[in-house]
Design an enzyme around this catalytic site. Sequence first.
Site, PDB file in Angstrom:
ATOM      1  CE  LYS A  36      -1.947   2.687   2.943  1.00  0.00           C
ATOM      2  NZ  LYS A  36      -1.968   3.926   2.332  1.00  0.00           N
TER       3      LYS A  36
ATOM      4  N   GLY B 102       6.977   4.505   8.329  1.00  0.00           N
ATOM      5  CA  GLY B 102       6.224   5.611   8.707  1.00  0.00           C
ATOM      6  C   GLY B 102       6.397   6.307   9.951  1.00  0.00           C
ATOM      7  CB  SER B 103       4.110   8.606  12.043  1.00  0.00           C
ATOM      8  OG  SER B 103       3.024   7.610  11.944  1.00  0.00           O
ATOM      9  CB  THR B 104       7.080   6.968  16.119  1.00  0.00           C
ATOM     10  OG1 THR B 104       8.559   6.893  15.709  1.00  0.00           O
ATOM     11  CG2 THR B 104       7.231   6.292  17.475  1.00  0.00           C
ATOM     12  CD  GLU B 105      -0.222   9.221  15.723  1.00  0.00           C
ATOM     13  OE1 GLU B 105       0.351   9.931  15.153  1.00  0.00           O
ATOM     14  OE2 GLU B 105      -1.555   9.149  15.902  1.00  0.00           O
TER      15      GLU B 105
ATOM     16  CD  GLU C 117      13.175   3.670   8.117  1.00  0.00           C
ATOM     17  OE1 GLU C 117      12.877   4.516   8.933  1.00  0.00           O
ATOM     18  OE2 GLU C 117      13.190   3.870   7.120  1.00  0.00           O
TER      19      GLU C 117
ATOM     20  CB  CYS D  38      12.981   8.431   8.524  1.00  0.00           C
ATOM     21  SG  CYS D  38      13.923   7.230   7.142  1.00  0.00           S
TER      22      CYS D  38
ATOM     23  CD  GLU E  20      10.391  12.108  11.950  1.00  0.00           C
ATOM     24  OE1 GLU E  20       9.086  11.525  12.094  1.00  0.00           O
ATOM     25  OE2 GLU E  20      11.298  11.535  11.422  1.00  0.00           O
TER      26      GLU E  20
END
Length: 487
Positions: free
Chosen positions: A193, A244-247, A266, A300, A397
């Site tokens: 995706k 993508g995002s840590t969240e 990652e 990143c 970030e």
Amino acid sequence: MTDVEKKSSHPVPTSWTYAPAPESTEIVQLRERYGLFVGGKWLDTKDHFATISPRDESPLAQVAQATEADVVNAVGVARDAFGAWSKLPGSEHAKYLFRIARILQERSREFAVLESLNGGKPIKESRDVDLPLAAAHFFYYAGWADKLEYAFPNRSPRPLGVAGQIIPWNFPLLMLAWKIAPALAGGNTVVLKPAETTPLTALLFCDVLRQAELPPGVVNIVTGDGSTGAALVDADVDKIAFTGSTEVGKAIQRRLAGTDKKLTLELGGKAANIIFDDAALDQAVEGIVNGIYFNQGHVCCAGSRLFVQESIAEPLIEKLKKRMATLRVGDPLDKNTDVGAINSKMQLEKIQELVQAGRDEGAEIYQPPCHLPEKGYWFAPTVFTNVAQSYRIAQEEIFGPVLSVLTFRTPDEAVEKANNTPYGLSAGVWTEKGSRILWMAERLRAGVVWANTYNRFDPTSPFGGYKESGFGREGGRHGVEPYLAFE
Ligand code: NAI
Ligand code: MG
């Protein structure tokens, strides 16, 4: 007058300006509307959304919003294709990977133009970095496909099954290559995706798969927003690979806890780029600029925290500001552009919010004078000095062209400050002393440490993080291991 006399009558220019050098978009043929690429065919869906160009907000195409049922169907198709694909000898897997690599090289200009159009990155970067590296990744993993028994001696590697892969918008085609190449080399099938703002190069890649005659169902591309990604995580896949995002990474990890599905993440970063007083300052300035302004800072591993040894802080920042004034910000499709468009309105708002926080908390801001186009999403290259470690701009970030400068006195202090972050993806060290480089690299909690350079990538080199930057490695022999099961 003769020609020679005419020429000598022109004065030598004292300042340089660049004439526009726009790359033509004619090479890119877009459809009005895209479906999902499943089982080698295009499937239509009920809902679509517009994908735009961040350089002028113009709509480029309508893209499918895959539902949970669409995702379940795609995973089923990938599962059906797995039987035959996984039984092919490794040399056959390699054959297809080599074909994909060569077709990407042949069509690299088309892909580069589309990447810049849809994502906003300067054409010189998509042309000279994203495309060559994407092709190199397929070449590299083609090389491992028939050597897995040697790569993991006495461990009998076998494929996992279906890999669900979710990628972000900052390196759309390159992240696709990082995900798909090792998965196929390991004998797996894939449902990928792309990010909602940058689906077009992944959709063009489907045409590369057709040209390469990859068996239908081995690679499937489903577009959509976060809900499509969440559906893929919950579907009957054997592995999830996420960038993508840590969240969102944390949410996925919670979701998969207690299941048999394998996971690599990652995630974000807040890298320290550390300059010692014996470093070659002009080279360091180039590395700082490349570290934070490359790809508008949507990286990143961006060197977003600059640590300068106190004794050289003043001259270094002076040089940096001078260099920033020469950066050309503007149309991503102009071959002279250094800093392109911000990827989306959402990302621009996030950058603006954090920059405002930096001002409010008392940091000193510098932005070189530059004309930003009226339409589209833009942010001037920015540097903050007088930054304290507790400020949000030193902790969070930003994922934009914004650098926070801090200082240190001793190597111990540099290490302590550099590691004072929940992240641990990358770092840079600039010094003339080889021994100091090794001393620092041993102590920095970062997956990648660059020495006297920054943002260098190579498919042979494993990449990944510590702490909240995620786990698992991509690239190198390490990068195929998460796609394999062992006896
Ligand atoms: P995101 O993490 O929401 O999006 C990345 C991918 O995950 C996209 O394909 C998205 O559709 C998908 N996704 C979103 N929610 C999901 C869910 N619940 N389950 C499964 N997949 C899901 O990142 P976003 O919102 O685009 O950017 C927010 C921030 O994240 C950025 O400002 C940046 O700080 C950071 N980021 C870091 C990246 C990196 O390379 N480490 C890449 C992109 C963003
Ligand atoms: Mg998000």
